[in-house]
Scaffold this active site. Structure first.
Site, PDB file in Angstrom:
ATOM      1  N   ASP A  64       0.917  -1.275  -0.168  1.00  0.00           N
ATOM      2  CA  ASP A  64      -0.032  -0.013  -0.004  1.00  0.00           C
ATOM      3  C   ASP A  64       0.849   1.342  -0.069  1.00  0.00           C
ATOM      4  OD1 ASP A  64      -1.984   1.719   0.188  1.00  0.00           O
ATOM      5  OD2 ASP A  64      -2.754   1.294   2.111  1.00  0.00           O
TER       6      ASP A  64
ATOM      7  N   LYS B 108      -1.004  -0.788  -4.610  1.00  0.00           N
ATOM      8  CA  LYS B 108      -1.636   0.509  -4.809  1.00  0.00           C
ATOM      9  C   LYS B 108      -0.672   1.572  -4.995  1.00  0.00           C
ATOM     10  CE  LYS B 108      -5.369  -0.457  -1.229  1.00  0.00           C
ATOM     11  NZ  LYS B 108      -5.698  -0.050  -0.132  1.00  0.00           N
TER      12      LYS B 108
ATOM     13  N   ASP C  77      -8.413  -7.938   5.529  1.00  0.00           N
ATOM     14  CA  ASP C  77      -9.605  -7.910   6.518  1.00  0.00           C
ATOM     15  C   ASP C  77      -9.721  -6.524   6.475  1.00  0.00           C
ATOM     16  OD1 ASP C  77      -6.831  -6.996   7.743  1.00  0.00           O
ATOM     17  OD2 ASP C  77      -8.279  -6.877   9.573  1.00  0.00           O
TER      18      ASP C  77
ATOM     19  N   ARG D 268     -11.336 -11.988   5.920  1.00  0.00           N
ATOM     20  CA  ARG D 268     -10.075 -12.715   5.389  1.00  0.00           C
ATOM     21  C   ARG D 268     -10.551 -13.960   4.536  1.00  0.00           C
ATOM     22  NH1 ARG D 268      -5.594 -10.153   7.511  1.00  0.00           N
ATOM     23  NH2 ARG D 268      -5.765  -9.406   9.605  1.00  0.00           N
TER      24      ARG D 268
HETATM   25  P1  IMP Z   1       1.803  -0.724   3.703  1.00  0.00           P
HETATM   26  O1  IMP Z   1       2.957  -0.754   4.769  1.00  0.00           O
HETATM   27  O2  IMP Z   1       1.200   0.720   3.761  1.00  0.00           O
HETATM   28  O3  IMP Z   1       2.345  -0.940   2.332  1.00  0.00           O
HETATM   29  O4  IMP Z   1       0.913  -1.564   4.167  1.00  0.00           O
HETATM   30  C1  IMP Z   1       0.798  -2.804   3.973  1.00  0.00           C
HETATM   31  C2  IMP Z   1      -0.349  -3.774   4.693  1.00  0.00           C
HETATM   32  O5  IMP Z   1      -1.671  -2.822   5.067  1.00  0.00           O
HETATM   33  C3  IMP Z   1      -0.838  -4.568   3.962  1.00  0.00           C
HETATM   34  O6  IMP Z   1       0.025  -5.920   4.207  1.00  0.00           O
HETATM   35  C4  IMP Z   1      -2.231  -4.952   4.530  1.00  0.00           C
HETATM   36  O7  IMP Z   1      -2.105  -5.787   5.687  1.00  0.00           O
HETATM   37  C5  IMP Z   1      -2.624  -3.527   5.021  1.00  0.00           C
HETATM   38  N1  IMP Z   1      -3.545  -2.772   3.902  1.00  0.00           N
HETATM   39  C6  IMP Z   1      -3.076  -2.072   2.962  1.00  0.00           C
HETATM   40  N2  IMP Z   1      -4.154  -1.889   2.016  1.00  0.00           N
HETATM   41  C7  IMP Z   1      -5.260  -2.563   2.419  1.00  0.00           C
HETATM   42  C8  IMP Z   1      -6.560  -2.968   1.873  1.00  0.00           C
HETATM   43  O8  IMP Z   1      -7.061  -2.241   0.893  1.00  0.00           O
HETATM   44  N3  IMP Z   1      -7.556  -3.823   2.598  1.00  0.00           N
HETATM   45  C9  IMP Z   1      -6.913  -4.596   3.883  1.00  0.00           C
HETATM   46  N4  IMP Z   1      -5.802  -4.160   4.339  1.00  0.00           N
HETATM   47  C10 IMP Z   1      -4.767  -3.373   3.616  1.00  0.00           C
END
Ligand code: IMP
Ligand code: MG
Length: 179
Positions: free
Chosen positions: A106, A134, A162, A168
Site C-alpha cells: 500500500d 496500490k 481484512d 479474510r
Molecule cells: P503498507 O506498509 O502501507 O504498504 O501496508 C501494507 C499492509 O496494510 C498490508 O500488508 C495490509 O495488511 C494492509 N492493507 C493495505 N491496504 C489494505 C486494503 O485495501 N485492505 C486491507 N488491508 C490493507
C-alpha cells in the site's frame, strides 16, 4: 456476487476467484522458471498473505521452502519513530534466494522498513511477490518483482485482506462501496 455487509461498511465484488487463480498460476510459472535449481526460500508475511501464499506455493513445482513470519511495529527509543521487528524468522538467509510474499503493498512503509533487515543477512537475492499493489498510495518506492494486480487507491477486502479482523476468509476480492 452479492454486496457484502461487514460491520458498518458495504463491499462489492472486485476481482473474481477465477481471475485471482489464473494470475497466481502465471506468477508461479515465472517463479518456477526463474528459480529452477536455486531452492528459493519464500517468506510469507502474516496475517494477510496466508491465502495468497498457500495458493502460490501449491503452484510451485521446483524445490522450494516456505516460512511464515509476523511483523510487529513498536515505538523505538530513537527519533526515527516506529521500528519493525520480525517474529518467526529462524532460517539463516545468507546465500539464499529469498522471495517475500505479501498480500498488498500500500504505502510501502512495511517493506521499506523491513527489507534492510533482510539485506543485512546477505541473501543471494531478494525479490517481492505481492498479490496487490496500490501505486497511488506509495510513499516509499518498493520494487515488486512478481505482482498480481495493480489497483487504484481503494480499500479492498477478502482473500486474506481484512476489515476490522473480518473478511479474510472470502475467496474473492471485494472493494469498499462509496455509500
Ligand atoms: P503498507 O506498509 O502501507 O504498504 O501496508 C501494507 C499492509 O496494510 C498490508 O500488508 C495490509 O495488511 C494492509 N492493507 C493495505 N491496504 C489494505 C486494503 O485495501 N485492505 C486491507 N488491508 C490493507
Ligand atoms: Mg500484510
Amino acid at each position: 456476487m452479492p454486496v457484502l455487509q461487514v460491520n458498518d461498511k458495504k463491499f462489492k465484488p472486485y476481482i473474481s476467484a477465477v481471475k485471482i487463480n489464473e494470475r497466481i498460476k502465471e506468477l508461479a510459472a515465472e517463479i518456477n522458471t526463474e528459480y529452477a535449481g536455486k531452492r528459493p526460500l519464500f517468506i510469507a508475511i502474516l496475517n494477510g498473505s496466508f491465502m495468497f501464499a498457500a495458493d502460490l506455493f501449491k503452484e510451485i513445482s521446483i524445490d522450494a521452502e516456505i516460512c511464515f513470519i509476523k511483523l510487529a511495529s513498536y515505538k523505538g527509543t530513537c527519533s526515527t519513530g516506529n521500528v519493525i521487528t520480525s517474529i518467526g524468522l529462524d532460517e539463516p538467509l545468507q546465500g539464499r534466494h529469498v522471495i517475500i510474499i505479501e498480500d498488498i503493498v500500500d504505502t510501502g512503509t512495511t517493506m521499506h522498513k523491513f527489507l534492510p533487515q533482510l539485506y543485512a543477512q546477505q541473501p543471494a537475492s531478494l525479490k517481492i511477490a505481492a498479490l496487490l499493489h496500490k501505486p497511488e498510495a506509495l510513499l516509499h518506492p518498493v520494487a515488486i518483482d512478481f505482482l498480481g494486480f495493480s489497483v487504484p487507491n481503494i480499500f479492498l477486502l477478502g482473500f486474506g485482506l481484512d476489515y476490522d479482523g473480518l473478511g479474510r476468509n472470502i475467496p474473492e476480492i471485494y472493494q469498499l462501496t462509496a455509500e
